[in-house]
Motif scaffolding. Structure first.
Motif, PDB file in Angstrom:
ATOM      1  N   UNK A 147      36.865  25.312  35.761  1.00 12.79           N
ATOM      2  CA  UNK A 147      35.811  24.332  35.536  1.00 12.79           C
ATOM      3  C   UNK A 147      35.453  24.278  34.050  1.00 12.79           C
ATOM      4  N   UNK A 148      34.851  23.159  33.658  1.00 14.05           N
ATOM      5  CA  UNK A 148      34.308  23.022  32.306  1.00 14.05           C
ATOM      6  C   UNK A 148      33.285  21.900  32.317  1.00 14.05           C
ATOM      7  N   UNK A 149      32.473  21.863  31.281  1.00 16.73           N
ATOM      8  CA  UNK A 149      31.618  20.705  31.039  1.00 16.73           C
ATOM      9  C   UNK A 149      32.250  19.875  29.937  1.00 16.73           C
ATOM     10  N   UNK A 150      32.233  18.559  30.121  1.00 12.89           N
ATOM     11  CA  UNK A 150      32.805  17.651  29.126  1.00 12.89           C
ATOM     12  C   UNK A 150      31.787  16.568  28.788  1.00 12.89           C
ATOM     13  N   UNK A 162      28.979  21.706  20.881  1.00  9.34           N
ATOM     14  CA  UNK A 162      30.357  22.184  20.956  1.00  9.34           C
ATOM     15  C   UNK A 162      30.544  23.215  22.065  1.00  9.34           C
ATOM     16  N   UNK A 163      29.456  23.850  22.489  1.00 12.15           N
ATOM     17  CA  UNK A 163      29.522  24.925  23.484  1.00 12.15           C
ATOM     18  C   UNK A 163      28.512  24.670  24.600  1.00 12.15           C
ATOM     19  N   UNK A 164      28.648  25.410  25.687  1.00 12.95           N
ATOM     20  CA  UNK A 164      27.669  25.308  26.770  1.00 12.95           C
ATOM     21  C   UNK A 164      26.323  25.857  26.311  1.00 12.95           C
ATOM     22  N   UNK A 223      31.404   6.600  30.450  1.00 11.63           N
ATOM     23  CA  UNK A 223      30.505   5.473  30.153  1.00 11.63           C
ATOM     24  C   UNK A 223      29.193   5.949  29.539  1.00 11.63           C
ATOM     25  N   UNK A 224      28.674   7.081  30.018  1.00 16.40           N
ATOM     26  CA  UNK A 224      27.454   7.635  29.453  1.00 16.40           C
ATOM     27  C   UNK A 224      26.173   7.015  29.962  1.00 16.40           C
ATOM     28  N   UNK A 225      26.240   6.167  30.982  1.00 14.78           N
ATOM     29  CA  UNK A 225      25.024   5.541  31.512  1.00 14.78           C
ATOM     30  C   UNK A 225      24.305   6.463  32.486  1.00 14.78           C
ATOM     31  N   UNK A 226      25.060   7.041  33.417  1.00 13.09           N
ATOM     32  CA  UNK A 226      24.474   7.929  34.420  1.00 13.09           C
ATOM     33  C   UNK A 226      24.275   9.332  33.881  1.00 13.09           C
ATOM     34  N   UNK A 227      25.212   9.780  33.048  1.00 16.95           N
ATOM     35  CA  UNK A 227      25.141  11.153  32.560  1.00 16.95           C
ATOM     36  C   UNK A 227      25.832  11.287  31.207  1.00 16.95           C
ATOM     37  N   UNK A 228      25.363  12.242  30.430  1.00 20.38           N
ATOM     38  CA  UNK A 228      26.037  12.594  29.181  1.00 20.38           C
ATOM     39  C   UNK A 228      27.096  13.664  29.402  1.00 20.38           C
ATOM     40  N   UNK A 229      26.864  14.538  30.373  1.00 16.97           N
ATOM     41  CA  UNK A 229      27.775  15.657  30.621  1.00 16.97           C
ATOM     42  C   UNK A 229      28.359  15.545  32.023  1.00 16.97           C
ATOM     43  N   UNK A 230      29.596  15.996  32.160  1.00 18.16           N
ATOM     44  CA  UNK A 230      30.246  15.948  33.458  1.00 18.16           C
ATOM     45  C   UNK A 230      31.027  17.214  33.737  1.00 18.16           C
ATOM     46  N   UNK A 244      37.537  12.507  26.277  1.00 15.26           N
ATOM     47  CA  UNK A 244      36.402  13.405  26.473  1.00 15.26           C
ATOM     48  C   UNK A 244      36.608  14.703  25.696  1.00 15.26           C
ATOM     49  N   UNK A 245      35.511  15.322  25.307  1.00 16.36           N
ATOM     50  CA  UNK A 245      35.541  16.620  24.643  1.00 16.36           C
ATOM     51  C   UNK A 245      35.092  17.693  25.621  1.00 16.36           C
ATOM     52  N   UNK A 246      35.909  18.721  25.786  1.00 14.77           N
ATOM     53  CA  UNK A 246      35.558  19.843  26.661  1.00 14.77           C
ATOM     54  C   UNK A 246      34.760  20.863  25.853  1.00 14.77           C
ATOM     55  N   UNK A 247      33.618  21.252  26.375  1.00 10.93           N
ATOM     56  CA  UNK A 247      32.749  22.197  25.673  1.00 10.93           C
ATOM     57  C   UNK A 247      33.184  23.631  25.953  1.00 10.93           C
ATOM     58  N   UNK A 248      33.117  24.451  24.942  1.00 14.48           N
ATOM     59  CA  UNK A 248      33.526  25.852  25.066  1.00 14.48           C
ATOM     60  C   UNK A 248      32.558  26.614  25.966  1.00 14.48           C
ATOM     61  N   UNK A 249      33.117  27.326  26.920  1.00 21.40           N
ATOM     62  CA  UNK A 249      32.337  28.233  27.776  1.00 21.40           C
ATOM     63  C   UNK A 249      32.176  29.543  26.994  1.00 21.40           C
TER      64      UNK A 249
END
Length: 322
Positions: A147-150, A162-164, A223-230, A244-249
């Protein structure tokens, strides 16, 4: 926010619809298996899979490969989520499906702390599941579908994340910016949002969390309308396709998720040739390979069965055509 061409969004939505249609359980668009050997002649296997693209394709790979080696196969690919497949395996309703080491360790074996070394994580998971539950793990693959946040790249630059840990800090200083799209399963798992929020001391109000289907998480994050992070899977081809940019865990919360075939040990012992048949394929499935295969389905709109069969054939795993 920089706009994306509409044709890209429409193409992705069309591909997602095609994937659901093509990958559904009981689909009639079966790819004829070629003959690669008779090691499994006389054996019958019921093959399940989870309901997202990568696991559907892994399920199809197993179906096609086992058929090519002489087995009769009942195709229950795209059976449902993690709980559905595990229950079906334990109840004998399916014989095998692809599971991930981190999921086995956290979800099925109820551990709370992941093991960071991939080899040790797999060894511990496989050993404990065999001992406690009689489940054999055949693997692992090199691929690590963690898993990751993007976030869309331009928004990451705007917010300076850049990170969680950066997201957790943002939730404290600019809470209105921390909106997140996730799957229902991720909302309840110990290795999902509840555990992540605890590990990073990150508080996200429920009204800022949207529960969506997998494909929609990606398009809405873009799109960024419903959410900034996924919530994303790191081997998903849509990450690159959507920019998309994957944020570092940075606290290394998420476990390692190497894929493997899980099967009850008593059935495995009846058909030890499974190891010989599966391991060469397992060894080839790394992150880059899986990202490309996933992209062919989720971005290009190809059918999972065809993509899986193409890859097996190109790598010489199906033998001569029957």
């Amino acid at each position: 926010m920089l706009s994306r061409p509409l044709r890209q969004t429409f193409a992705l939505l069309a591909a997602a619809a095609l994937t659901v249609t093509a990958a559904g359980c009981g689909s009639t668009d079966a790819v004829e298996a070629s003959s690669a050997g008779d090691e499994l002649e006389g054996a019958t296997f019921v093959v399940g899979s989870k309901d997202f693209t990568e696991n559907i394709m892994l399920g199809n790979i197993a179906v096609q490969l086992l058929k090519a080696h002489g087995a009769e196969v009942v195709d229950k690919v795209n059976l449902g989520g993690t709980v559905t497949n595990r229950k079906a395996l334990m109840a004998g309703e399916i014989d095998l499906y692809w599971e991930y080491s981190g999921t086995g360790w956290i979800e099925h074996l109820k551990n709370t702390t992941p093991i960071q070394d991939p080899a040790e994580q797999f060894k511990a998971t496989a050993g404990a599941d065999l001992e406690k539950n009689g489940v054999r793990w055949i693997g692992p693959t090199p691929l690590n579908n963690t898993y990751a946040l993007a976030i869309r790249t331009e928004k990451a630059q705007e917010l300076g994340v850049k990170t969680v840990s950066d997201v957790a800090e943002l939730a404290r200083t600019k809470p209105e910016e921390v909106t997140i799209c996730i799957e229902t399963e991720f909302s309840t798992r110990d290795d999902g949002l509840p555990g992540l929020s605890k590990a990073y001391d990150m508080k996200i109000p429920k009204d800022r969390i949207a529960l969506l289907d997998t494909g929609v998480v990606y398009t809405e994050t873009d799109k960024g309308d419903t959410c900034n992070f996924g919530e994303v899977f790191t081997t998903d081809g849509r990450i690159a396709a959507l920019g998309l940019t994957v944020l570092e865990d940075d606290k290394k919360f998420f476990p390692v998720y190497n894929a493997a075939v899980t099967i009850k040990d008593d059935l495995y012992k009846k058909h030890p040739a499974l190891e010989k048949v599966l391991q060469p394929v397992i060894a080839k499935l790394d992150d880059a390979t899986m990202q490309k295969l996933n992209a062919r389905v989720d971005v290009d709109g190809e059918q999972p069965k065809k993509v899986s069969a193409d890859w097996l054939e190109q790598n010489g795993f199906l033998g001569a055509a029957s």
